[in-house]
Scaffold this motif. Structure first.
Motif, PDB file in Angstrom:
ATOM      1  N   LEU A 109       0.839  -1.208   0.000  1.00 41.91           N
ATOM      2  CA  LEU A 109       0.000   0.000   0.000  1.00 41.91           C
ATOM      3  C   LEU A 109       0.872   1.255   0.000  1.00 41.91           C
ATOM      4  N   LEU A 110       1.916   1.272   0.820  1.00 45.53           N
ATOM      5  CA  LEU A 110       2.823   2.431   0.849  1.00 45.53           C
ATOM      6  C   LEU A 110       3.484   2.623  -0.514  1.00 45.53           C
ATOM      7  N   TYR A 111       3.860   1.511  -1.145  1.00 47.08           N
ATOM      8  CA  TYR A 111       4.451   1.593  -2.490  1.00 47.08           C
ATOM      9  C   TYR A 111       3.429   2.141  -3.489  1.00 47.08           C
ATOM     10  N   TYR A 112       2.210   1.632  -3.415  1.00 52.14           N
ATOM     11  CA  TYR A 112       1.117   2.081  -4.307  1.00 52.14           C
ATOM     12  C   TYR A 112       0.896   3.590  -4.186  1.00 52.14           C
ATOM     13  N   LEU A 113       0.972   4.111  -2.965  1.00 50.61           N
ATOM     14  CA  LEU A 113       0.746   5.549  -2.756  1.00 50.61           C
ATOM     15  C   LEU A 113       1.855   6.407  -3.357  1.00 50.61           C
ATOM     16  N   THR A 114       3.037   5.831  -3.542  1.00 53.60           N
ATOM     17  CA  THR A 114       4.144   6.608  -4.122  1.00 53.60           C
ATOM     18  C   THR A 114       4.227   6.457  -5.641  1.00 53.60           C
ATOM     19  N   ILE A 115       3.754   5.338  -6.163  1.00 58.09           N
ATOM     20  CA  ILE A 115       3.973   5.033  -7.582  1.00 58.09           C
ATOM     21  C   ILE A 115       2.778   5.434  -8.458  1.00 58.09           C
ATOM     22  N   THR A 116       1.622   5.657  -7.833  1.00 57.24           N
ATOM     23  CA  THR A 116       0.384   5.896  -8.582  1.00 57.24           C
ATOM     24  C   THR A 116       0.069   7.387  -8.627  1.00 57.24           C
ATOM     25  N   PRO A 117      -0.299   7.916  -9.782  1.00 59.60           N
ATOM     26  CA  PRO A 117      -0.683   9.337  -9.847  1.00 59.60           C
ATOM     27  C   PRO A 117      -1.816   9.633  -8.860  1.00 59.60           C
ATOM     28  N   PHE A 118      -1.738  10.786  -8.223  1.00 59.65           N
ATOM     29  CA  PHE A 118      -2.667  11.162  -7.151  1.00 59.65           C
ATOM     30  C   PHE A 118      -4.126  10.941  -7.544  1.00 59.65           C
ATOM     31  N   GLU A 119      -4.484  11.401  -8.743  1.00 65.82           N
ATOM     32  CA  GLU A 119      -5.900  11.338  -9.145  1.00 65.82           C
ATOM     33  C   GLU A 119      -6.368   9.906  -9.396  1.00 65.82           C
ATOM     34  N   LYS A 120      -5.407   8.974  -9.600  1.00 68.84           N
ATOM     35  CA  LYS A 120      -5.784   7.578  -9.879  1.00 68.84           C
ATOM     36  C   LYS A 120      -5.827   6.717  -8.619  1.00 68.84           C
ATOM     37  N   ILE A 121      -5.372   7.250  -7.499  1.00 69.33           N
ATOM     38  CA  ILE A 121      -5.382   6.458  -6.261  1.00 69.33           C
ATOM     39  C   ILE A 121      -6.818   6.234  -5.812  1.00 69.33           C
ATOM     40  N   LYS A 122      -7.143   4.958  -5.578  1.00 73.46           N
ATOM     41  CA  LYS A 122      -8.511   4.615  -5.192  1.00 73.46           C
ATOM     42  C   LYS A 122      -8.783   5.075  -3.766  1.00 73.46           C
ATOM     43  N   THR A 123     -10.047   5.367  -3.482  1.00 74.29           N
ATOM     44  CA  THR A 123     -10.404   5.816  -2.132  1.00 74.29           C
ATOM     45  C   THR A 123     -10.819   4.643  -1.250  1.00 74.29           C
ATOM     46  N   ASN A 124     -10.842   3.443  -1.837  1.00 74.01           N
ATOM     47  CA  ASN A 124     -11.191   2.265  -1.052  1.00 74.01           C
ATOM     48  C   ASN A 124     -10.455   1.060  -1.634  1.00 74.01           C
ATOM     49  N   ILE A 125      -9.678   0.388  -0.798  1.00 74.31           N
ATOM     50  CA  ILE A 125      -8.961  -0.810  -1.249  1.00 74.31           C
ATOM     51  C   ILE A 125      -9.112  -1.899  -0.186  1.00 74.31           C
ATOM     52  N   LYS A 126      -8.702  -3.111  -0.551  1.00 72.29           N
ATOM     53  CA  LYS A 126      -8.713  -4.236   0.403  1.00 72.29           C
ATOM     54  C   LYS A 126      -7.283  -4.444   0.903  1.00 72.29           C
ATOM     55  N   LEU A 127      -7.176  -4.752   2.194  1.00 70.41           N
ATOM     56  CA  LEU A 127      -5.867  -4.859   2.841  1.00 70.41           C
ATOM     57  C   LEU A 127      -5.806  -6.159   3.632  1.00 70.41           C
TER      58      LEU A 127
END
Length: 209
Positions: A109-127
């Motif tokens: 998840l931390l990696y996803y938050l750094t690698i994904t453009p801000f506008e494409k980051i989902k507001t709900n994911i499964k963890l």
């Protein structure tokens, strides 16, 4: 890419975290290895010595977890956890517990938050965490200089037990009920800081420049 962080508890420096992201091939898939290592500093080690290493390997395109290993050590507690691949299922050793597809763990998840453009980051994911499953809500906010994410974890299947009853201190702190979790990512796509707080207790990690 390699980044180092200073971890403070009650604003007292306690540990250093090293994050190392590296492209790799795993089971013939384009993958990324996410390594996180935590070591208490000289001062904290006299009181409570911690040496933790976690590695998550994910598919580079889907973020699906392909492998997870952890080896953690703190006073009175040693944890080891490994997964293996059986017919495409990623299963924890000595259990029948699967890490489902389309689930993140805290490290991916931390990696996803750094690698994904801000506008494409989902507001709900499964963890997923050591056999427990969560609904993760991501509140995101952009300023001129940073991206700010607040994470809210809601456990699915409340009566489920984790694989490791007494997990390591850092995993425990991050997933503690009703804790406040904030991740700041700078415009260079690096995590600038993390804050995990509950009550008067506040655990913070800051990027070492």
């Amino acid at each position: 890419s390699l980044a180092k962080y200073d971890v403070t508890l009650y604003q007292i420096p306690m540990a250093e975290v090293t994050i190392n992201y590296k492209n790799t091939i795993f089971n013939n898939e384009n993958a990324v290895s996410l390594k996180f290592e935590t070591h208490t500093n000289t001062f904290a080690s006299k009181i409570f010595q911690v040496n933790n290493a976690y590695e998550t390997i994910i598919n580079k395109n889907t973020f699906n977890i392909l492998s997870f290993t952890k080896k953690t050590s703190q006073p009175g507690l040693e944890n080891k956890l490994n997964t293996f691949n059986k017919d495409g299922d990623i299963i924890y050793e000595n259990t029948n517990i699967i890490i489902p597809e389309n689930y993140f763990n805290i490290f991916s998840l931390l990696y996803y938050l750094t690698i994904t453009p801000f506008e494409k980051i989902k507001t709900n994911i499964k963890l997923e965490r050591e056999g427990l499953y969560y609904d993760c809500i991501i509140h995101k906010k952009e300023t001129e200089s940073i991206y700010e994410y607040e994470l809210i974890f809601n456990q699915i299947h409340i009566n489920q037990k984790p694989i490791i009853e007494n997990t390591d201190m850092f995993t425990w702190a991050i997933f503690k009920d009703n804790s406040y979790k904030q991740i700041i990512v700078n415009k260079n796509n690096t995590i600038e800081s993390c804050k995990f707080s509950f009550g008067l207790t506040s655990l913070r990690a800051h990027l070492l420049k």
